[in-house]
Design an enzyme around this catalytic site. Structure first.
Site, PDB file in Angstrom:
ATOM      1  N   ASP A  55     -17.353  27.834  24.535  1.00  0.00           N
ATOM      2  CA  ASP A  55     -18.528  27.351  23.807  1.00  0.00           C
ATOM      3  C   ASP A  55     -18.278  27.689  22.341  1.00  0.00           C
ATOM      4  O   ASP A  55     -18.296  28.870  21.966  1.00  0.00           O
ATOM      5  CB  ASP A  55     -19.790  28.035  24.320  1.00  0.00           C
ATOM      6  CG  ASP A  55     -21.053  27.591  23.586  1.00  0.00           C
ATOM      7  OD1 ASP A  55     -20.940  26.908  22.550  1.00  0.00           O
ATOM      8  OD2 ASP A  55     -22.152  27.956  24.043  1.00  0.00           O
ATOM      9  N   TYR A 142     -25.785  15.178  10.601  1.00  0.00           N
ATOM     10  CA  TYR A 142     -24.423  14.982  11.115  1.00  0.00           C
ATOM     11  C   TYR A 142     -23.454  14.787   9.952  1.00  0.00           C
ATOM     12  O   TYR A 142     -22.384  15.414   9.898  1.00  0.00           O
ATOM     13  CB  TYR A 142     -24.383  13.788  12.062  1.00  0.00           C
ATOM     14  CG  TYR A 142     -23.012  13.513  12.640  1.00  0.00           C
ATOM     15  CD1 TYR A 142     -22.561  14.221  13.761  1.00  0.00           C
ATOM     16  CD2 TYR A 142     -22.168  12.551  12.094  1.00  0.00           C
ATOM     17  CE1 TYR A 142     -21.305  13.976  14.297  1.00  0.00           C
ATOM     18  CE2 TYR A 142     -20.915  12.298  12.627  1.00  0.00           C
ATOM     19  CZ  TYR A 142     -20.490  13.013  13.723  1.00  0.00           C
ATOM     20  OH  TYR A 142     -19.240  12.767  14.251  1.00  0.00           O
ATOM     21  N   LYS A 146     -20.305  17.305   8.826  1.00  0.00           N
ATOM     22  CA  LYS A 146     -18.937  16.799   8.762  1.00  0.00           C
ATOM     23  C   LYS A 146     -18.388  16.897   7.342  1.00  0.00           C
ATOM     24  O   LYS A 146     -17.188  17.129   7.139  1.00  0.00           O
ATOM     25  CB  LYS A 146     -18.886  15.358   9.264  1.00  0.00           C
ATOM     26  CG  LYS A 146     -19.078  15.225  10.768  1.00  0.00           C
ATOM     27  CD  LYS A 146     -17.963  15.914  11.539  1.00  0.00           C
ATOM     28  CE  LYS A 146     -18.057  15.670  13.032  1.00  0.00           C
ATOM     29  NZ  LYS A 146     -16.918  16.263  13.784  1.00  0.00           N
TER      30      LYS A 146
END
Length: 237
Positions: A55, A142, A146
């Site tokens: 994880d 998102y 990134k």
């Protein structure tokens, strides 16, 4: 140039469409072993593939992976998370934290944890999977995570250069996986993406622009913001 021949590869997010192709293609190109990691690892029908629980948001899980895979020579930070809708202000604290921890902190902490291992190997490689949305902020949180990973990869490349670790950043638009199931834009086949990435690695490239969208958006980074985001033209200031 870096080679996958006899490499020991660790892939995060190995159960997914892209991750699965990384596993199989690494073996096809000569890797001797692949650690296929996921929160809930699947079984594989190849003894060269070692399922490993990982994880990327859990420091203890990262430490356990380092202890279980000390022979790793190639680390591929592929695991990622997204949100069902764009934006930042509309998302919950948990959605924001999940994206930050999975897309940015996870790859960064894994790189830090495996750096001593990689630097002691011959032809070590670190591959970070970014997104064309690193350069195009229409995906909100998102895109932000990134973009942060892109910046971190650039920093890691400089910092690890003295350790002879070859660091590669990958940019791509939509890939034909469940994560992009609702996208109507053209999609890159996962197998094509992985082949492009490994071709670039073996050619000694530092950055992969895996599709035309990535090429165009990087070329447009110097453009005025109003050209990149035409919606700004309708905003009164």
């Amino acid at each position: 140039m870096p080679s996958l021949n006899n490499a020991v590869v660790l892939v995060t997010g190995a159960n997914g469409g892209i991750g699965t192709h990384f596993v199989h293609e690494a073996l096809a190109r000569g890797a001797s072993k692949v650690y296929a990691t996921a929160r809930n690892p699947r079984t594989w029908d190849d003894e060269r593939i070692v399922p490993l629980t990982l994880d990327v948001t859990d420091p203890a899980s990262i430490r356990a992976a380092v202890e279980s895979a000390p022979d790793t020579t190639v680390l591929i930070n592929n695991a990622g998370a997204s949100t069902p809708s764009p934006g930042i202000l509309t998302h919950t604290d948990q959605e924001i934290r999940n994206n930050v921890e999975t897309n940015f902190l996870g790859p960064l902490f894994l790189a830090r944890a495996f750096a001593p291992i990689l630097s002691a190997k011959e032809q070590p490689v670190l591959i970070d999977i970014h997104s064309v949305l690193s350069w195009y902020a229409v995906a909100g949180i998102y895109s932000a995570t990134k973009a942060a990973l892109w910046s971190a990869t650039n920093s890691l490349r400089i910092e690890l250069a003295g350790e002879n670790v070859h660091v590669v950043g990958v940019h791509v638009g939509y890939v034909d996986t469940p994560m992009a199931a609702n996208a109507v834009e053209p999609k890159t086949a996962p197998a094509d993406l992985v082949a492009t990435v490994f071709d670039a690695v073996q050619a000694g490239a530092y950055e992969v622009l895996a599709d035309e969208t990535s090429v165009q958006l990087k070329a447009g980074l110097s453009a005025p913001l109003e050209a990149v985001y035409p919606q700004l033209k309708s905003v009164d200031v």
